[in-house]
Design a protein around this motif. Structure first.
Motif, PDB file in Angstrom:
ATOM      1  N   ALA A 178       0.830  -1.205   0.000  1.00  0.00           N
ATOM      2  CA  ALA A 178       0.000   0.000   0.000  1.00  0.00           C
ATOM      3  C   ALA A 178       0.863   1.254   0.000  1.00  0.00           C
ATOM      4  O   ALA A 178       0.589   2.213  -0.734  1.00  0.00           O
ATOM      5  N   ASP A 181       2.319   1.819  -3.436  1.00  0.00           N
ATOM      6  CA  ASP A 181       1.316   2.349  -4.359  1.00  0.00           C
ATOM      7  C   ASP A 181       1.042   3.830  -4.099  1.00  0.00           C
ATOM      8  O   ASP A 181       0.882   4.619  -5.036  1.00  0.00           O
ATOM      9  N   VAL A 182       0.996   4.208  -2.831  1.00  0.00           N
ATOM     10  CA  VAL A 182       0.794   5.616  -2.481  1.00  0.00           C
ATOM     11  C   VAL A 182       1.977   6.448  -2.986  1.00  0.00           C
ATOM     12  O   VAL A 182       1.793   7.539  -3.548  1.00  0.00           O
ATOM     13  N   ARG A 193      -5.650   9.051  -7.217  1.00  0.00           N
ATOM     14  CA  ARG A 193      -5.140   7.688  -7.022  1.00  0.00           C
ATOM     15  C   ARG A 193      -4.511   7.537  -5.639  1.00  0.00           C
ATOM     16  O   ARG A 193      -4.707   6.520  -4.973  1.00  0.00           O
ATOM     17  N   GLU A 197      -5.670   4.764  -2.911  1.00  0.00           N
ATOM     18  CA  GLU A 197      -4.732   3.768  -2.375  1.00  0.00           C
ATOM     19  C   GLU A 197      -4.664   3.855  -0.848  1.00  0.00           C
ATOM     20  O   GLU A 197      -4.601   2.835  -0.161  1.00  0.00           O
ATOM     21  N   ARG A 200      -7.721   2.240   0.651  1.00  0.00           N
ATOM     22  CA  ARG A 200      -7.628   0.772   0.610  1.00  0.00           C
ATOM     23  C   ARG A 200      -6.734   0.249   1.726  1.00  0.00           C
ATOM     24  O   ARG A 200      -6.956  -0.829   2.269  1.00  0.00           O
ATOM     25  N   HIS A 201      -5.710   1.009   2.057  1.00  0.00           N
ATOM     26  CA  HIS A 201      -4.812   0.638   3.153  1.00  0.00           C
ATOM     27  C   HIS A 201      -5.606   0.479   4.449  1.00  0.00           C
ATOM     28  O   HIS A 201      -5.440  -0.498   5.193  1.00  0.00           O
TER      29      HIS A 201
END
Length: 222
Positions: A178, A181-182, A193, A197, A200-201
């Motif tokens: 995560a 992705d961040v 985005r 992300e 979602r974490h």
């Protein structure tokens, strides 16, 4: 070692007890309705009764325990929806912070975050994971330059059982992914985005905790 890490490793005794009891409550080790035995907590942590009493006063203010006259403190009700609500709030505020960061982050700041991420990836103990993850998010929140939002997130994160996550290899792997992705979203300047992300974490954290509590038949106490 950073000043923030030193402060986190040398808390006041009552703060240490608060952290311990929060983790016990939010991970389901202490269930709603159960009375907190001051002497047992003191013996477990190797402290006197006084910091335990002080910790329970703090937890009462956070709606984690309730005081029943002449009987003592017992764990406050905690529902599945409470867990969902807390993590959704955390994810929303953290998402706002990372969006702010995406709008202004410099190459130097991004490199600093990546250095923190590599330190986190190399962490060899649960305690080190906790310290380095704290430092990663603290650095990110400073870049966002939103003092009150950061304060609200810090307050909401009190309901996160930190030791439950840091001792879980599956969460550690998911957390690192995560963060990567961040960071990629921040590098691309993609605030939308980055926000998704980050959300979602926190969703992953909620799902892992709920799965754990389900396995304990925790909701039978509701």
């Amino acid at each position: 070692m950073t000043d923030a890490t030193i402060r986190r490793r040398r808390p006041q005794l009552s703060d240490e007890v608060v952290t311990y009891l929060r983790d016990q409550i939010m991970s389901g080790e202490l269930r709603p309705g159960v009375f907190v035995r001051l002497d047992e907590v003191a013996a477990t942590l190797g402290v006197s009764i006084t910091p335990v009493r002080e910790a329970l006063l703090t937890l009462r203010g956070e709606d984690m325990v309730e005081l029943e006259p002449r009987r003592g403190y017992r764990v406050a009700p905690l529902s599945r929806q409470d867990i969902v609500d807390v993590f959704e709030l955390q994810g929303h505020v953290a998402g706002q912070l990372v969006a702010r960061a995406a709008a202004s982050i410099t190459a130097e700041q991004l490199a600093d975050l990546r250095t923190h991420q590599e330190g986190l990836r190399a962490a060899s103990s649960a305690e080190e994971v906790e310290d380095r993850e704290f430092e990663f998010h603290r650095t990110l929140n400073r870049i966002a330059d939103a003092r009150k939002l950061s304060w609200f997130l810090h307050t909401a994160l009190r309901y996160t059982p930190v030791s439950f996550y840091s001792s879980d290899p599956g969460w550690r792997a998911s957390m690192l992914t995560a963060h990567d992705d961040v960071l990629d979203a921040l590098e691309a300047g993609d605030a939308e985005r980055a926000t998704a992300e980050m959300a979602r974490h926190f969703t992953d954290g909620a799902e892992r905790l709920l799965t754990h509590l389900d396995a304990q038949n925790f909701w039978a106490s509701e």
